[in-house]
Design a protein around this motif. Structure first.
Motif, short mmCIF file in Angstrom:
data_model
loop_
_atom_site.label_atom_id
_atom_site.label_comp_id
_atom_site.label_asym_id
_atom_site.label_seq_id
_atom_site.Cartn_x
_atom_site.Cartn_y
_atom_site.Cartn_z
N THR A 29 7.94 3.46 0.82
CA THR A 29 7.27 1.80 0.67
C THR A 29 7.32 1.57 2.09
O THR A 29 7.99 0.61 2.48
N ARG A 40 2.36 -6.09 4.68
CA ARG A 40 2.71 -6.15 3.44
C ARG A 40 3.36 -4.71 3.23
O ARG A 40 2.91 -3.69 3.76
N MET A 41 4.28 -4.53 2.08
CA MET A 41 4.66 -3.12 1.65
C MET A 41 3.72 -2.35 0.83
O MET A 41 3.19 -3.47 -0.13
N MET A 42 3.46 -1.29 0.99
CA MET A 42 2.66 -0.56 -0.15
C MET A 42 3.22 0.74 -0.28
O MET A 42 4.11 1.23 0.57
N VAL A 43 3.12 1.19 -1.73
CA VAL A 43 3.58 2.57 -1.79
C VAL A 43 2.88 3.88 -1.33
O VAL A 43 1.57 3.71 -1.65
N ARG A 45 1.27 7.11 -1.45
CA ARG A 45 0.92 8.13 -2.59
C ARG A 45 0.58 9.41 -2.09
O ARG A 45 0.92 10.17 -2.63
N HIS A 56 -2.71 3.09 -3.15
CA HIS A 56 -3.58 2.47 -4.14
C HIS A 56 -3.42 1.22 -4.11
O HIS A 56 -2.39 0.70 -3.53
N THR A 57 -4.69 0.32 -4.47
CA THR A 57 -4.63 -1.14 -4.40
C THR A 57 -5.26 -1.81 -5.27
O THR A 57 -6.22 -1.06 -6.07
N ASP A 58 -5.38 -3.00 -5.44
CA ASP A 58 -6.44 -3.90 -6.23
C ASP A 58 -7.57 -4.15 -5.28
O ASP A 58 -7.39 -4.68 -4.34
N SER A 61 -8.02 -7.65 -3.87
CA SER A 61 -6.87 -8.22 -2.91
C SER A 61 -7.73 -8.44 -1.53
O SER A 61 -8.43 -7.65 -1.27
N PRO A 62 -7.15 -9.49 -0.81
CA PRO A 62 -7.99 -9.96 0.55
C PRO A 62 -8.16 -8.77 1.58
O PRO A 62 -8.95 -8.48 2.19
N LYS A 63 -7.17 -7.66 1.64
CA LYS A 63 -7.01 -6.70 2.52
C LYS A 63 -8.24 -5.95 2.42
O LYS A 63 -8.70 -5.09 3.32
N PRO A 122 -4.87 -10.05 -6.76
CA PRO A 122 -3.64 -10.48 -5.91
C PRO A 122 -3.94 -11.66 -4.99
O PRO A 122 -5.12 -11.79 -4.23
C1 FMN Z 1 8.07 -2.52 -2.95
C2 FMN Z 1 6.80 -2.97 -3.15
C3 FMN Z 1 5.47 -1.96 -3.19
C4 FMN Z 1 4.20 -2.46 -3.17
N1 FMN Z 1 3.34 -1.50 -3.52
C5 FMN Z 1 1.96 -2.06 -3.35
C6 FMN Z 1 1.04 -1.07 -3.43
O1 FMN Z 1 1.06 0.16 -3.51
N2 FMN Z 1 -0.42 -1.51 -3.39
C7 FMN Z 1 -0.59 -2.59 -3.05
O2 FMN Z 1 -1.81 -3.00 -3.01
N3 FMN Z 1 0.35 -3.58 -3.02
C8 FMN Z 1 1.54 -3.39 -3.10
N4 FMN Z 1 2.62 -4.15 -3.04
C9 FMN Z 1 2.28 -5.74 -3.01
C10 FMN Z 1 1.85 -6.05 -1.59
O3 FMN Z 1 3.07 -6.07 -0.61
C11 FMN Z 1 1.15 -7.25 -1.60
O4 FMN Z 1 2.06 -8.32 -1.85
C12 FMN Z 1 -0.17 -7.14 -2.27
O5 FMN Z 1 -0.89 -6.18 -2.09
C13 FMN Z 1 -1.27 -8.27 -1.68
O6 FMN Z 1 -1.53 -8.17 -0.35
P1 FMN Z 1 -2.86 -8.71 0.18
O7 FMN Z 1 -2.67 -10.18 -0.08
O8 FMN Z 1 -2.39 -8.28 1.76
O9 FMN Z 1 -3.88 -7.91 -0.19
C14 FMN Z 1 3.97 -3.92 -3.08
C15 FMN Z 1 5.09 -4.70 -2.86
C16 FMN Z 1 6.52 -4.34 -3.02
C17 FMN Z 1 7.56 -5.18 -2.68
#
Ligand code: FMN
Length: 195
Positions: A29, A40-43, A45, A56-58, A61-63, A122
């Motif tokens: 992460t 932001r943290m992301m997994v 993949r 992967h993401t939604d 989401s703003p990003k 998000p």
């Molecule tokens: C441990 C952890 C893993 C996460 N993994 C993802 C992820 O794989 N993809 C994702 O879009 N957001 C993930 N998130 C949520 C993002 O950190 C973030 O809150 C969300 O993507 C909205 O971000 P944005 O406003 O910058 O678009 C994760 C958060 C945590 C704490």
């Protein structure tokens, strides 16, 4: 084993590939940064041998709007056990349709697809605390059939790494190396740096 610039680059590539497969790895992460200064943290993949990272993401989401077809993205990963930090910069792009996004969706488990069923994306403002995942799916994994409406919200973030900074922190001061390239097809420029 003697440390060389090539072995350090191989270590970074291998470490990231393993982290993508191993949920318990600290580098699973990483922190992902965008040009607006947000983090932001992301997994992670997938990390390919030529260092393209997949997340992967939604799509809502703003990003996603910010990154679009091409934008600078940074990725920071740290493993406290080995005290290795990997800092990367690259070119990011969002893929919503097409073979990469389709394959990623196909491989995603039903439970990991569940977040894409949320009624709001998000960052949407809510009147009450909590998520907007449908009530009947809050406490159980959806069936594959039930996840299908989520496909429209699912997207892939690909980051082609252009620069990678590897730091191994030790009591003796550590070792640091930097790798840069013009684009995916170009060779890496490699150099040691003062930690
Ligand atoms: C441990 C952890 C893993 C996460 N993994 C993802 C992820 O794989 N993809 C994702 O879009 N957001 C993930 N998130 C949520 C993002 O950190 C973030 O809150 C969300 O993507 C909205 O971000 P944005 O406003 O910058 O678009 C994760 C958060 C945590 C704490």
């Amino acid at each position: 084993m003697e440390l060389t610039l090539d072995s350090v680059l191989a270590d970074a590539t291998d470490r990231l590939a393993k982290a993508a497969r191993q949920r318990r790895s600290a580098m699973h992460t990483p922190v992902v940064g965008t040009a607006d200064g947000d983090l932001r943290m992301m997994v992670l993949r997938e990390a390919t041998p030529d260092l393209t990272l997949r997340f992967h993401t939604d799509l809502r989401s703003p990003k996603c709007a910010l990154i679009g077809n091409c934008a600078p993205v940074s990725v920071l990963a740290y493993d406290p056990e080995t005290r290795i930090q990997i800092r990367m910069r690259g070119e990011g792009r969002i893929e919503h349709r097409g073979p990469v996004a389709d394959a990623a969706w196909e491989c995603a488990t039903a439970s990991s697809r569940r977040c894409y069923l949320a009624g709001d994306g998000p960052g949407a403002v809510l009147e009450a605390a909590g998520s907007t995942i449908p009530e009947h799916l809050l406490h159980r994994a959806p069936t594959v059939e039930e996840t299908l409406p989520g496909r429209g919200n699912f997207a892939v973030l690909l980051v082609e790494v252009r620069s990678l900074d590897w730091l191994h922190l030790t009591h003796e001061g550590g070792t640091r190396a930097r790798f840069t390239r013009e684009d995916e097809a170009s060779p890496w420029h490699k150099t040691w740096l003062a930690p």
